[in-house]
Design an enzyme around this catalytic site. Sequence first.
Site, mmCIF file in Angstrom:
data_model
loop_
_atom_site.group_PDB
_atom_site.id
_atom_site.type_symbol
_atom_site.label_atom_id
_atom_site.label_comp_id
_atom_site.label_asym_id
_atom_site.label_seq_id
_atom_site.Cartn_x
_atom_site.Cartn_y
_atom_site.Cartn_z
ATOM 1 N N LYS A 196 -4.866 -0.636 7.871
ATOM 2 C CA LYS A 196 -5.275 -1.609 6.875
ATOM 3 C C LYS A 196 -6.694 -1.299 6.418
ATOM 4 O O LYS A 196 -7.446 -0.654 7.147
ATOM 5 C CB LYS A 196 -5.209 -2.993 7.522
ATOM 6 N N HIS B 1 5.860 -0.662 4.366
ATOM 7 C CA HIS B 1 5.919 -2.080 4.036
ATOM 8 C C HIS B 1 5.709 -2.139 2.539
ATOM 9 O O HIS B 1 4.621 -1.831 2.049
ATOM 10 C CB HIS B 1 4.795 -2.869 4.720
ATOM 11 N N ASP C 224 -0.107 -9.929 -0.914
ATOM 12 C CA ASP C 224 1.277 -10.108 -0.465
ATOM 13 C C ASP C 224 2.119 -10.956 -1.415
ATOM 14 O O ASP C 224 2.807 -11.884 -0.992
ATOM 15 C CB ASP C 224 1.314 -10.651 0.968
ATOM 16 N N ASP D 234 1.577 0.380 4.281
ATOM 17 C CA ASP D 234 1.791 -0.884 3.560
ATOM 18 C C ASP D 234 1.022 -0.736 2.251
ATOM 19 O O ASP D 234 -0.197 -0.503 2.270
ATOM 20 C CB ASP D 234 1.257 -2.043 4.415
ATOM 21 N N ASP E 280 7.273 -6.647 2.933
ATOM 22 C CA ASP E 280 6.257 -7.460 3.613
ATOM 23 C C ASP E 280 5.442 -8.251 2.595
ATOM 24 O O ASP E 280 4.526 -7.710 1.982
ATOM 25 C CB ASP E 280 5.334 -6.553 4.448
ATOM 26 N N HIS F 10 -2.451 -2.157 1.602
ATOM 27 C CA HIS F 10 -3.520 -1.879 2.561
ATOM 28 C C HIS F 10 -4.418 -0.718 2.184
ATOM 29 O O HIS F 10 -5.015 -0.072 3.041
ATOM 30 C CB HIS F 10 -2.914 -1.623 3.944
ATOM 31 N N TRP G 194 0.862 -3.809 14.258
ATOM 32 C CA TRP G 194 -0.269 -4.068 13.363
ATOM 33 C C TRP G 194 -1.198 -5.038 14.082
ATOM 34 O O TRP G 194 -0.739 -6.026 14.674
ATOM 35 C CB TRP G 194 0.178 -4.678 12.028
ATOM 36 N N ASP H 224 -5.004 -7.464 -0.887
ATOM 37 C CA ASP H 224 -3.761 -7.486 -0.103
ATOM 38 C C ASP H 224 -3.134 -8.877 -0.173
ATOM 39 O O ASP H 224 -3.035 -9.584 0.824
ATOM 40 C CB ASP H 224 -4.122 -7.110 1.346
ATOM 41 N N GLU I 103 0.505 0.552 11.920
ATOM 42 C CA GLU I 103 0.198 0.170 10.534
ATOM 43 C C GLU I 103 -1.298 -0.021 10.339
ATOM 44 O O GLU I 103 -1.916 -0.854 11.002
ATOM 45 C CB GLU I 103 0.943 -1.134 10.200
HETATM 46 C C1 RNT Z 1 -0.870 -7.587 7.646
HETATM 47 C C2 RNT Z 1 0.215 -6.585 7.771
HETATM 48 C C3 RNT Z 1 1.364 -6.971 8.639
HETATM 49 C C4 RNT Z 1 1.778 -8.424 8.465
HETATM 50 C C5 RNT Z 1 3.081 -8.787 9.121
HETATM 51 C C6 RNT Z 1 3.259 -10.262 9.223
HETATM 52 O O1 RNT Z 1 -1.793 -7.267 6.692
HETATM 53 O O2 RNT Z 1 0.671 -6.224 6.516
HETATM 54 O O3 RNT Z 1 2.410 -6.101 8.456
HETATM 55 O O4 RNT Z 1 1.884 -8.732 7.108
HETATM 56 O O5 RNT Z 1 3.198 -8.151 10.320
HETATM 57 ZN ZN ZN Z 2 2.420 -4.937 6.423
#
Ligand code: RNT
Ligand code: ZN
Length: 413
Positions: free
Chosen positions: A223, A281, A291, A254, A321, A257, A180, A289, A221
Amino acid sequence: MSTCYESARELYAALGVDTEKAMEQLSGVKISLHCWQGDDVLGFENTGSLSGGIATTGNYPGRARNFDELTADLDEALKLIPGRHKINLHASYSVADRPVERNSLIPADFSAWVDYAKDRGLGLDFNPTLFSHPMAEDSLTLSSPDPAKRRYWIDHCKCSRKIAESFGKALGQPALDNIWIPDGYKEVPADRLGPRMRLKESLDEIFSEKLDGSVLYDSVESKVFGLGLEAYTVGSHEFYMNYAAKNGLLCLLDNGHYHPTEMVSDKIPAMLLFSEKLALHVTRPMRWDSDHVVRFDDEVREIAAEIVRCGALDRVFIGLDYFDASLNRVAAWVIGMRNMQKALLTALLTPHARLKSYQDEGDFTSMLAMQEELKFYPFAAVWDEFCERQGVPVRESWLAEVRRYEKDVLLKR
Ligand code: RNT
Ligand code: ZN
């Protein structure tokens, strides 16, 4: 065996669902537990603050500051989570006995992690770290217009693949190496193609080296945007979906994303029609995003349901994640992992064939009625039985142990 479980078993049996088989299947599912929830994504390099368009908020006491603390915290969390899983590392968590530059990391720099995982029968996954570093100050790495920066990050990604391969070999189970990058722009760019051409070229070089595909899986990955990088992301979904398909790599989705009404659960069957393997993820985006810690919510349950009804438990790499610094970090791991497992268990306890036939017969009344009734079936009794059999605390009793650990260990840091 509790009477609650016995009655749950009968209720599910009446639907044609075998609770014993569901527990058996769940016990074989490995989830990759992201080490970075334990220290707010800071790593062991003392580079200071987190960058790359991602952020943690909060300053809950007890953050792990080194390998010993982080592994002690992971052990504490793993005690409270049923099953045997994998730990997901970032390159910034190397435990080298020499000054490390990210473009020259070697497998030996992670030997402490391999020993740790071996001792506990865990797997390891890996991620090159293309943020929180002076060479990534402008959040441009593999797509940077500066050839020296591109070279540095290409070399970093090349070393990372070898490290992941070494994990797979040492532990006898495949490792996922996920790339990523933060690359993007705050303002509407004047050139969208150029950065993507450079990213493509960088990736071509990274993946030109053929490593052992029986122990190493590569994923990319995408985004939609990052903090301070709102206008344009080089590694967008279309970019990586096409890149992965053309080059035999895994796409990593993810669920933080995508646009807020776009669902990863819906993408899973579409992706699985065209690729053997897929990586995830699992996170919780709140408005963006953000998290947040994974909850047992509709989308996580739908993601689990898709994996199960596609018969794809062995085709999907499930990783978590998120990074929340406002909570006890061990609890954050335990809550997210147990929720992902609860979602999978619920999916395994669903009579999918019956629901599908309602759909195919056009009986949407029965389909909706059953989908709703199933939400009140006693999956909690099966979960409790599963925890009991796996030798981990049942229901919220794990929290008292986390509180004890907080008092004895975390608050003394
Ligand atoms: C960032 C991505 C990525 C990170 C990690 C730390 O938006 O989701 O995967 O969160 O690699
Ligand atoms: Zn991620």
